[in-house]
Design a protein around this motif. Structure first.
Motif, PDB file in Angstrom:
ATOM      1  N   LEU A   9      21.241   2.272  -9.140  1.00  0.00           N
ATOM      2  CA  LEU A   9      20.660   1.445 -10.203  1.00  0.00           C
ATOM      3  C   LEU A   9      21.701   0.492 -10.780  1.00  0.00           C
ATOM      4  CD1 LEU A   9      18.403   0.667 -12.147  1.00  0.00           C
ATOM      5  CD2 LEU A   9      19.079   2.609 -13.592  1.00  0.00           C
ATOM      6  N   ALA A  10      22.908   0.995 -10.990  1.00  0.00           N
ATOM      7  CA  ALA A  10      23.974   0.155 -11.554  1.00  0.00           C
ATOM      8  C   ALA A  10      24.317  -1.007 -10.635  1.00  0.00           C
ATOM      9  CB  ALA A  10      25.216   1.008 -11.812  1.00  0.00           C
ATOM     10  N   SER A  11      24.080  -0.851  -9.319  1.00  0.00           N
ATOM     11  CA  SER A  11      24.417  -1.917  -8.375  1.00  0.00           C
ATOM     12  C   SER A  11      23.567  -3.167  -8.585  1.00  0.00           C
ATOM     13  CB  SER A  11      24.264  -1.416  -6.927  1.00  0.00           C
ATOM     14  OG  SER A  11      22.904  -1.215  -6.589  1.00  0.00           O
ATOM     15  N   VAL A  12      22.510  -3.057  -9.387  1.00  0.00           N
ATOM     16  CA  VAL A  12      21.721  -4.237  -9.758  1.00  0.00           C
ATOM     17  C   VAL A  12      22.618  -5.276 -10.414  1.00  0.00           C
ATOM     18  CG1 VAL A  12      19.870  -5.076 -11.265  1.00  0.00           C
ATOM     19  CG2 VAL A  12      19.561  -2.949  -9.976  1.00  0.00           C
ATOM     20  N   LEU A  13      23.641  -4.812 -11.125  1.00  0.00           N
ATOM     21  CA  LEU A  13      24.518  -5.707 -11.879  1.00  0.00           C
ATOM     22  C   LEU A  13      25.341  -6.619 -10.989  1.00  0.00           C
ATOM     23  CD1 LEU A  13      25.796  -3.155 -14.569  1.00  0.00           C
ATOM     24  CD2 LEU A  13      23.948  -4.836 -14.796  1.00  0.00           C
ATOM     25  N   TRP A  14      25.695  -6.180  -9.781  1.00  0.00           N
ATOM     26  CA  TRP A  14      26.521  -7.017  -8.900  1.00  0.00           C
ATOM     27  C   TRP A  14      25.797  -7.401  -7.600  1.00  0.00           C
ATOM     28  CZ3 TRP A  14      28.086  -1.925 -10.146  1.00  0.00           C
ATOM     29  CH2 TRP A  14      27.910  -0.981  -9.142  1.00  0.00           C
ATOM     30  N   THR A  24       0.830  -1.205   0.000  1.00  0.00           N
ATOM     31  CA  THR A  24       0.000   0.000   0.000  1.00  0.00           C
ATOM     32  C   THR A  24       0.866   1.257   0.000  1.00  0.00           C
ATOM     33  OG1 THR A  24      -1.722  -1.152   1.239  1.00  0.00           O
ATOM     34  CG2 THR A  24      -1.821   1.246   1.212  1.00  0.00           C
ATOM     35  N   LEU A  25       1.885   1.262   0.844  1.00  0.00           N
ATOM     36  CA  LEU A  25       2.793   2.412   0.885  1.00  0.00           C
ATOM     37  C   LEU A  25       3.483   2.599  -0.454  1.00  0.00           C
ATOM     38  CD1 LEU A  25       4.311   4.659   2.383  1.00  0.00           C
ATOM     39  CD2 LEU A  25       5.940   2.926   3.177  1.00  0.00           C
ATOM     40  N   ALA A  26       3.975   1.502  -1.039  1.00  0.00           N
ATOM     41  CA  ALA A  26       4.656   1.577  -2.334  1.00  0.00           C
ATOM     42  C   ALA A  26       3.721   2.112  -3.410  1.00  0.00           C
ATOM     43  CB  ALA A  26       5.193   0.203  -2.721  1.00  0.00           C
ATOM     44  N   THR A  27       2.454   1.699  -3.359  1.00  0.00           N
ATOM     45  CA  THR A  27       1.476   2.161  -4.342  1.00  0.00           C
ATOM     46  C   THR A  27       1.237   3.661  -4.207  1.00  0.00           C
ATOM     47  OG1 THR A  27       0.376  -0.001  -4.306  1.00  0.00           O
ATOM     48  CG2 THR A  27      -0.871   1.858  -5.208  1.00  0.00           C
ATOM     49  N   ILE A  28       1.113   4.120  -2.960  1.00  0.00           N
ATOM     50  CA  ILE A  28       0.895   5.555  -2.715  1.00  0.00           C
ATOM     51  C   ILE A  28       2.079   6.373  -3.231  1.00  0.00           C
ATOM     52  CG2 ILE A  28       0.713   7.313  -0.903  1.00  0.00           C
ATOM     53  CD1 ILE A  28      -0.864   5.255   0.748  1.00  0.00           C
ATOM     54  N   ILE A  29       3.286   5.924  -2.923  1.00  0.00           N
ATOM     55  CA  ILE A  29       4.480   6.650  -3.371  1.00  0.00           C
ATOM     56  C   ILE A  29       4.589   6.632  -4.883  1.00  0.00           C
ATOM     57  CG2 ILE A  29       7.004   6.717  -3.272  1.00  0.00           C
ATOM     58  CD1 ILE A  29       5.501   7.589  -0.704  1.00  0.00           C
ATOM     59  N   ALA A  30       4.268   5.493  -5.506  1.00  0.00           N
ATOM     60  CA  ALA A  30       4.330   5.396  -6.969  1.00  0.00           C
ATOM     61  C   ALA A  30       3.336   6.348  -7.621  1.00  0.00           C
ATOM     62  CB  ALA A  30       4.054   3.958  -7.398  1.00  0.00           C
ATOM     63  N   TYR A  75      27.566  -4.296  -1.756  1.00  0.00           N
ATOM     64  CA  TYR A  75      26.771  -5.492  -2.037  1.00  0.00           C
ATOM     65  C   TYR A  75      25.506  -5.208  -2.842  1.00  0.00           C
ATOM     66  CZ  TYR A  75      29.767  -7.888   1.306  1.00  0.00           C
ATOM     67  OH  TYR A  75      30.852  -8.441   1.941  1.00  0.00           O
ATOM     68  N   GLY A  76      25.293  -3.980  -3.243  1.00  0.00           N
ATOM     69  CA  GLY A  76      24.092  -3.613  -3.986  1.00  0.00           C
ATOM     70  C   GLY A  76      23.131  -2.829  -3.113  1.00  0.00           C
ATOM     71  N   TRP A  77      22.350  -1.961  -3.749  1.00  0.00           N
ATOM     72  CA  TRP A  77      21.460  -1.080  -3.003  1.00  0.00           C
ATOM     73  C   TRP A  77      20.161  -1.792  -2.636  1.00  0.00           C
ATOM     74  CZ3 TRP A  77      21.808   3.164  -0.318  1.00  0.00           C
ATOM     75  CH2 TRP A  77      20.628   3.778   0.106  1.00  0.00           C
ATOM     76  N   PHE A  78      19.854  -1.853  -1.351  1.00  0.00           N
ATOM     77  CA  PHE A  78      18.606  -2.433  -0.866  1.00  0.00           C
ATOM     78  C   PHE A  78      17.788  -1.429  -0.059  1.00  0.00           C
ATOM     79  CE2 PHE A  78      21.325  -6.069  -1.607  1.00  0.00           C
ATOM     80  CZ  PHE A  78      20.467  -7.039  -2.117  1.00  0.00           C
ATOM     81  N   GLY A  79      18.454  -0.372   0.445  1.00  0.00           N
ATOM     82  CA  GLY A  79      17.770   0.545   1.357  1.00  0.00           C
ATOM     83  C   GLY A  79      17.683  -0.108   2.716  1.00  0.00           C
ATOM     84  N   PRO A  80      16.483  -0.166   3.321  1.00  0.00           N
ATOM     85  CA  PRO A  80      16.339  -0.932   4.570  1.00  0.00           C
ATOM     86  C   PRO A  80      16.756  -2.376   4.340  1.00  0.00           C
ATOM     87  CG  PRO A  80      14.400   0.425   4.146  1.00  0.00           C
ATOM     88  CD  PRO A  80      15.240   0.506   2.918  1.00  0.00           C
ATOM     89  N   TRP A  81      17.382  -2.972   5.321  1.00  0.00           N
ATOM     90  CA  TRP A  81      17.949  -4.301   5.137  1.00  0.00           C
ATOM     91  C   TRP A  81      16.877  -5.319   4.784  1.00  0.00           C
ATOM     92  CZ3 TRP A  81      22.256  -5.210   9.325  1.00  0.00           C
ATOM     93  CH2 TRP A  81      23.265  -4.250   9.127  1.00  0.00           C
ATOM     94  N   ALA A  82      17.063  -5.980   3.648  1.00  0.00           N
ATOM     95  CA  ALA A  82      16.110  -6.978   3.170  1.00  0.00           C
ATOM     96  C   ALA A  82      16.259  -8.278   3.959  1.00  0.00           C
ATOM     97  CB  ALA A  82      16.330  -7.242   1.680  1.00  0.00           C
ATOM     98  N   ASP A 125      15.232  -7.498  -5.552  1.00  0.00           N
ATOM     99  CA  ASP A 125      15.151  -6.693  -4.337  1.00  0.00           C
ATOM    100  C   ASP A 125      15.907  -5.376  -4.492  1.00  0.00           C
ATOM    101  OD1 ASP A 125      13.515  -8.382  -3.013  1.00  0.00           O
ATOM    102  OD2 ASP A 125      14.959  -9.060  -1.525  1.00  0.00           O
ATOM    103  N   THR A 126      17.034  -5.424  -5.181  1.00  0.00           N
ATOM    104  CA  THR A 126      17.803  -4.200  -5.425  1.00  0.00           C
ATOM    105  C   THR A 126      17.023  -3.244  -6.315  1.00  0.00           C
ATOM    106  OG1 THR A 126      19.912  -5.357  -5.186  1.00  0.00           O
ATOM    107  CG2 THR A 126      19.951  -3.276  -6.366  1.00  0.00           C
ATOM    108  N   LEU A 127      16.346  -3.784  -7.319  1.00  0.00           N
ATOM    109  CA  LEU A 127      15.544  -2.937  -8.206  1.00  0.00           C
ATOM    110  C   LEU A 127      14.390  -2.301  -7.436  1.00  0.00           C
ATOM    111  CD1 LEU A 127      15.175  -1.919 -11.071  1.00  0.00           C
ATOM    112  CD2 LEU A 127      13.740  -3.915 -11.552  1.00  0.00           C
ATOM    113  N   VAL A 128      13.764  -3.071  -6.548  1.00  0.00           N
ATOM    114  CA  VAL A 128      12.682  -2.528  -5.718  1.00  0.00           C
ATOM    115  C   VAL A 128      13.220  -1.421  -4.808  1.00  0.00           C
ATOM    116  CG1 VAL A 128      11.089  -3.040  -3.831  1.00  0.00           C
ATOM    117  CG2 VAL A 128      11.261  -4.609  -5.769  1.00  0.00           C
ATOM    118  N   GLY A 129      14.396  -1.668  -4.193  1.00  0.00           N
ATOM    119  CA  GLY A 129      15.016  -0.655  -3.348  1.00  0.00           C
ATOM    120  C   GLY A 129      15.334   0.606  -4.114  1.00  0.00           C
ATOM    121  N   TRP A 130      15.790   0.435  -5.356  1.00  0.00           N
ATOM    122  CA  TRP A 130      16.122   1.596  -6.196  1.00  0.00           C
ATOM    123  C   TRP A 130      14.867   2.365  -6.591  1.00  0.00           C
ATOM    124  CZ3 TRP A 130      14.915   2.748 -11.375  1.00  0.00           C
ATOM    125  CH2 TRP A 130      15.553   3.887 -11.877  1.00  0.00           C
ATOM    126  N   LEU A 131      13.797   1.646  -6.947  1.00  0.00           N
ATOM    127  CA  LEU A 131      12.548   2.305  -7.320  1.00  0.00           C
ATOM    128  C   LEU A 131      11.985   3.112  -6.155  1.00  0.00           C
ATOM    129  CD1 LEU A 131      10.815  -0.506  -9.427  1.00  0.00           C
ATOM    130  CD2 LEU A 131      11.679   1.691 -10.270  1.00  0.00           C
TER     131      LEU A 131
END
Length: 435
Positions: free
Chosen positions: A83-88, A42-48, A302-309, A94-100
């Protein structure tokens, strides 16, 4: 008028911009509450949705905006690296979600920064926080005094009757303390610019100070001291004659460096004074272990996750070794170092330092006190980042991007390029101060 023109006119209107700013800021400040009462989806939807509306508003105003000044280069570089950290990354989804998530909040902040000026932004934050802090206090009174039972669904422990700590609707005492300090800075700026009446100003400052005290957060005192010292320093600079201002700036810079060196040397005594020994010990153990993992991937992280996944390496393993359940590094700088390596930390420090210098210089020469909001907020975010990772998520990230944008809208190479097309020479020297 066609429906399309009506939509564009609505998105470009001042009334819609004010409504958007209040709605978006409320969503960012109450992100914990939304996620707790509803869900992360729900939060992700509101922010999007807010981000998409923001893009629509920027497109509707494209004729009055400059692409070069849409966002600071350092900010774009940091987001691009995430975004580039998705590669490694060990988990690309999860990294893509954190980046979005990072991008969504950034778009909201960029939109507010372009459709609202500094004073309007300060007033929107002030109006939002007054209501949220009042709601927090009311719920704490109900939980801790009237009903004497915790509101677990809201994360409220109900300890008001015993003097705290309290959390309000923000999840933790440290987050409430941080929000209260943000509110205090904003309320004082509103008061000084006569945006609110004296009575509202007094009540607002009293409310913010009361909740900051009841949060019993050990970081609040540190934030209060840092902001207080910065306010005194900025006041001295603003009242110094233009001919001597540069000298005073250098002297103050040297004093800050000396104080930081002394604080590092006397850190153990300061910790004991703040009665935060056990709290800091937990952080020290966590940070030492993080450095061990950083040594394995020092450059890129280790790649961008934001809050620890949950279930992701190395976060789960770190918590396993510490027998804890940390959701962040409890330090924004260590979090960036772990997730984006030294490259990410360097970018983060550069964009913060450049924004700090720019905003400080602008606040030094402008007559209106509203320009002091940006450097004081940057100092608050920088200091709080030493104890929490709030700056990288939710409202903390929104405030940081807003400050970066405000600082980047003046004293940047973009101004010079814009001036080349108009023939104007932008300057913020003593001869070009505004009232």
């Amino acid at each position: 008028m066609t429906p399309r023109r009506q939509l564009v006119s609505l998105l470009a209107s001042a009334e819609f911009a004010r409504a958007y700013a209040l709605t978006a800021l409320t969503a960012a400040f109450t992100s914990f509450l939304i996620e707790r009462l509803m869900s992360r989806v729900t939060l992700a939807t509101i922010i999007a949705i807010l981000a998409m509306i923001g893009i629509g508003m920027l497109l509707a105003r494209r004729e009055e905006l400059s692409l070069l000044r849409l966002a600071p280069t350092s900010l774009l570089g940091f987001i691009a690296l995430a975004l580039a950290s998705v590669l490694w990354s060990s988990d690309r989804s999860d990294t893509l979600v954190g980046w979005l998530t990072l991008l969504g909040y950034a778009i909201i902040a960029i939109t507010i920064g372009h459709v609202r000026d500094t004073l309007q932004t300060v007033r929107a934050i002030g109006d939002t926080l007054r209501w949220l802090l009042v709601i927090s206090l009311a719920l704490e009174i109900m939980s801790g005094v009237l009903l004497d039972t915790p509101f677990s669904a809201l994360g409220i422990s109900g300890d008001l009757a015993t003097g705290g700590p309290i959390q309000g609707i923000f999840g933790t005492r440290n987050m409430l303390g941080f929000i209260a300090v943000v509110g205090l800075i904003t309320f004082v700026i509103e008061w000084r610019t006569q945006s609110i009446t004296r009575l509202v100003g007094i009540l607002s400052v009293t409310l913010g100070g009361f909740l900051a005290l009841l949060s019993a957060s050990p970081t609040v005192l540190v934030l209060a001291v840092a902001v207080g010292v910065a306010t005194v320093a900025l006041t001295i600079v603003r009242h110094t004659a233009p001919a001597h201002r540069a000298t005073v700036q250098w002297v103050l810079g040297a004093l800050v460096a000396a104080v930081l060196a002394i604080a590092i040397a006397l850190r153990h005594q300061i910790i004991r004074l703040l009665d935060a020994g056990s709290d800091f010990s937990t952080r020290a153990d966590l940070w030492n272990l993080i450095l061990d993992f950083v040594a394995q991937k020092p450059v890129t992280g280790y790649g961008w996750f934001g809050p620890w996944a949950r279930g992701e390496y190395p976060f789960t393993y770190i918590n396993f070794l510490l027998d804890d359940h940390h959701q962040s590094a409890l330090n924004a700088y260590f979090d960036i170092l772990l997730q984006l390596g030294w490259i990410g930390l360097a970018l983060f420090l550069i964009m913060g330092a450049v924004a700090m210098v720019r905003s400080w210089l602008v606040a030094s020469v402008r007559r209106s006190v509203v320009y002091a909001w940006t450097p004081l907020m940057l100092i608050t975010l920088a200091v709080d980042s030493m104890f929490e990772s709030f700056t990288l998520i939710g409202i903390g990230w929104v405030l940081l991007v807003l400050c970066l944008l405000r600082a980047g809208q003046s004293r940047s190479w973009r101004e010079n390029m814009d001036a080349a097309h108009t023939g104007a020479v932008p300057t913020l020297g003593p001869e070009n101060t505004d009232g």
